[in-house]
Design a protein around this motif. Structure first.
Motif, short mmCIF file in Angstrom:
data_model
loop_
_atom_site.label_atom_id
_atom_site.label_comp_id
_atom_site.label_asym_id
_atom_site.label_seq_id
_atom_site.Cartn_x
_atom_site.Cartn_y
_atom_site.Cartn_z
N GLU A 169 7.42 10.25 -1.60
CA GLU A 169 8.15 10.16 -2.86
C GLU A 169 7.18 10.16 -4.04
OE1 GLU A 169 10.71 6.93 -5.43
OE2 GLU A 169 10.96 6.90 -3.25
N TYR A 170 6.07 9.46 -3.90
CA TYR A 170 5.09 9.39 -4.99
C TYR A 170 4.54 10.78 -5.31
CZ TYR A 170 0.81 8.29 -7.55
OH TYR A 170 -0.19 8.26 -8.49
N ILE A 197 10.54 3.20 -8.43
CA ILE A 197 9.67 2.36 -9.28
C ILE A 197 8.47 3.19 -9.71
CG2 ILE A 197 8.28 0.27 -9.37
CD1 ILE A 197 10.08 -0.84 -7.10
N PRO A 198 8.25 3.40 -11.02
CA PRO A 198 7.12 4.21 -11.47
C PRO A 198 5.78 3.57 -11.11
CG PRO A 198 8.73 3.89 -13.24
CD PRO A 198 9.09 2.94 -12.14
N LEU A 252 -3.02 7.95 -7.61
CA LEU A 252 -3.15 7.21 -6.36
C LEU A 252 -3.22 8.17 -5.18
CD1 LEU A 252 -0.54 4.34 -6.92
CD2 LEU A 252 -3.02 4.22 -7.18
N GLN A 253 -3.91 7.75 -4.12
CA GLN A 253 -4.06 8.57 -2.92
C GLN A 253 -3.33 7.92 -1.75
OE1 GLN A 253 -5.64 11.62 -3.09
NE2 GLN A 253 -5.71 11.08 -5.28
N TYR A 309 0.85 -1.19 0.00
CA TYR A 309 0.00 0.00 0.00
C TYR A 309 0.89 1.24 0.00
CZ TYR A 309 -3.96 -3.02 1.05
OH TYR A 309 -4.94 -3.99 0.97
N LEU A 310 0.34 2.34 -0.43
CA LEU A 310 1.08 3.59 -0.53
C LEU A 310 0.98 4.32 0.81
CD1 LEU A 310 2.67 5.25 -2.58
CD2 LEU A 310 0.53 6.35 -3.27
#
Length: 299
Positions: free
Chosen positions: A119-120, A129-130, A135-136, A111-112
Motif C-alpha cells: 500500500e505504501y 495513514i500517511p 521509506l524502504q 515496521y513497513l
C-alpha cells in the motif's frame, strides 16, 4: 479438517483452521478448553501435512507471553484460568474463561512490511495513514501504528477498517481502550524481544470482555487479552542482526513463522483448487523456525 478428539468431560464446540474449542460437559462450568493443533494454513486454506509440534510450540509461547504481560506495574488481564488440562492435550491446550469476544483484530505495525509495504508503494500510506516519503521495505516506522481489522464471519476475509469504523462497532471508549492497550502491549513486547536479539515487526491481538456468565464475580466489563498472543502465527519476528546487516529484503526480513510455506506455495500453486501437499523439507524448515523463536525468547 481433522476429527475432534474424544476428551472425557469435554464436548467439542468448534474447529477453526488451526485451533479446536471444547466446553465442559458440566453446564455450570464456564471454562473453555482451547486446543492448538499442528495444522497449518496459508492464503485461507488448510494445508497438508501439518507442522510437527506446532501446537505445543505456539501454546508454550502464548503461555510465556501471557505470564510476562501479567507482571509488572501495568499488568494486562488475560483469559487464562486455573484447572486441570486433559493429559492428551496438556502440552498444547489452555484453559480459558468465557468472554464476549470483540469483533476487532487489533493489529499493530512497527515496521513497513507485507500488505503495508504494498500500500505504501502505491499510496504512500498504510491502512490509509500517511507516512513520510522515502521509506524502504522493512524500515522501522516513525511510531507504531494501530491498524484495526474487522473480524469477518467464518469463511470470509477480515477487512481493514478505520479507527472511526472501530468506534462505530464497539463504541468510542472501548475503541480507544483497544488502541491504547494494543500499542502498550506491542511496545512492551518489542522491548523484551529486542533483549533477545529479535525485532517484533508487527502483531495482532484479540480481546474479550468479562460478562456475568463468566468466572469471577464483579468482573463484568474487564478487557482481557485472549486467544493466542505474540506467537509465530500472529506476529512477524525478525533477527535483529540480519535486519541491520542484510543486503536484500529477504535477508533482512526472514521471519520466524510459516513464511517458508507461503513462499513455496506462491511459487508452486496458482491458488486455484486444492493446494498441493507440502514437501518434507518445507515442513521441517518451518518447524525449525517455530522452535528457534521459542528457544531464543524463553531459554
Amino acid at each position: 479438517m481433522s476429527t475432534p478428539l474424544d476428551l472425557p468431560g469435554w464436548r467439542h464446540l468448534y474447529s477453526g483452521k488451526v485451533r479446536d474449542l471444547y466446553a465442559p460437559e458440566d453446564p455450570s462450568d464456564q471454562r473453555l478448553l482451547v486446543v492448538a493443533s499442528d495444522r497449518v494454513s496459508a492464503f485461507d486454506f488448510a494445508l497438508e501435512p501439518g507442522i510437527p509440534q506446532k501446537g505445543a510450540l505456539l501454546t508454550a509461547l502464548s503461555r510465556w507471553w501471557f505470564d510476562r504481560l501479567a507482571e509488572g506495574p501495568d499488568p494486562i488481564p488475560n483469559h487464562l484460568v486455573a484447572g486441570e488440562i486433559p493429559a492428551e492435550v496438556a502440552d498444547r491446550a489452555m484453559l480459558a474463561r468465557k468472554l464476549e469476544m470483540l469483533p476487532i483484530e487489533c493489529v499493530v505495525r512497527g515496521y513497513l512490511a507485507g500488505s503495508g509495504w504494498a500500500e505504501y508503494q502505491a499510496e504512500g500510506t498504510v491502512c490509509g495513514i500517511p507516512l513520510p516519503a522515502g521509506l524502504q521495505n522493512g524500515d522501522r516506522l516513525p511510531e507504531p501504528l494501530f491498524t484495526p481489522a474487522y473480524k469477518a464471519p467464518i469463511g470470509e476475509h477480515d477487512e481493514n477498517i478505520t479507527f472511526a469504523r472501530t468506534e462505530e462497532l464497539v463504541g468510542a471508549e472501548r475503541a480507544a481502550q483497544l488502541r491504547d492497550v494494543s500499542l502498550a502491549v506491542y511496545r512492551r513486547a518489542a522491548a523484551l524481544a529486542a533483549e533477545h536479539g529479535l525485532i517484533l515487526a508487527d502483531t495482532k491481538f484479540e480481546f474479550g470482555v468479562d460478562t456475568s456468565t463468566g468466572l469471577g464475580a464483579g468482573e463484568d466489563g474487564v478487557l482481557r487479552l485472549a486467544d493466542e498472543v505474540l506467537t509465530s502465527d500472529s506476529s512477524r519476528y525478525w533477527d535483529a542482526e540480519a535486519w541491520r546487516t542484510g543486503s536484500t529484503p529477504a535477508e533482512r526480513m526472514a521471519s520466524f513463522d510459516k513464511q517458508i510455506v507461503r513462499d513455496w506455495l506462491a511459487a508452486h500453486w496458482d491458488k486455484q483448487g486444492t493446494p498441493p501437499v507440502l514437501p518434507a523439507d518445507v515442513v521441517a524448515r518451518t518447524a525449525e523456525r517455530y522452535a528457534e523463536l521459542l528457544h531464543r525468547l524463553t531459554a
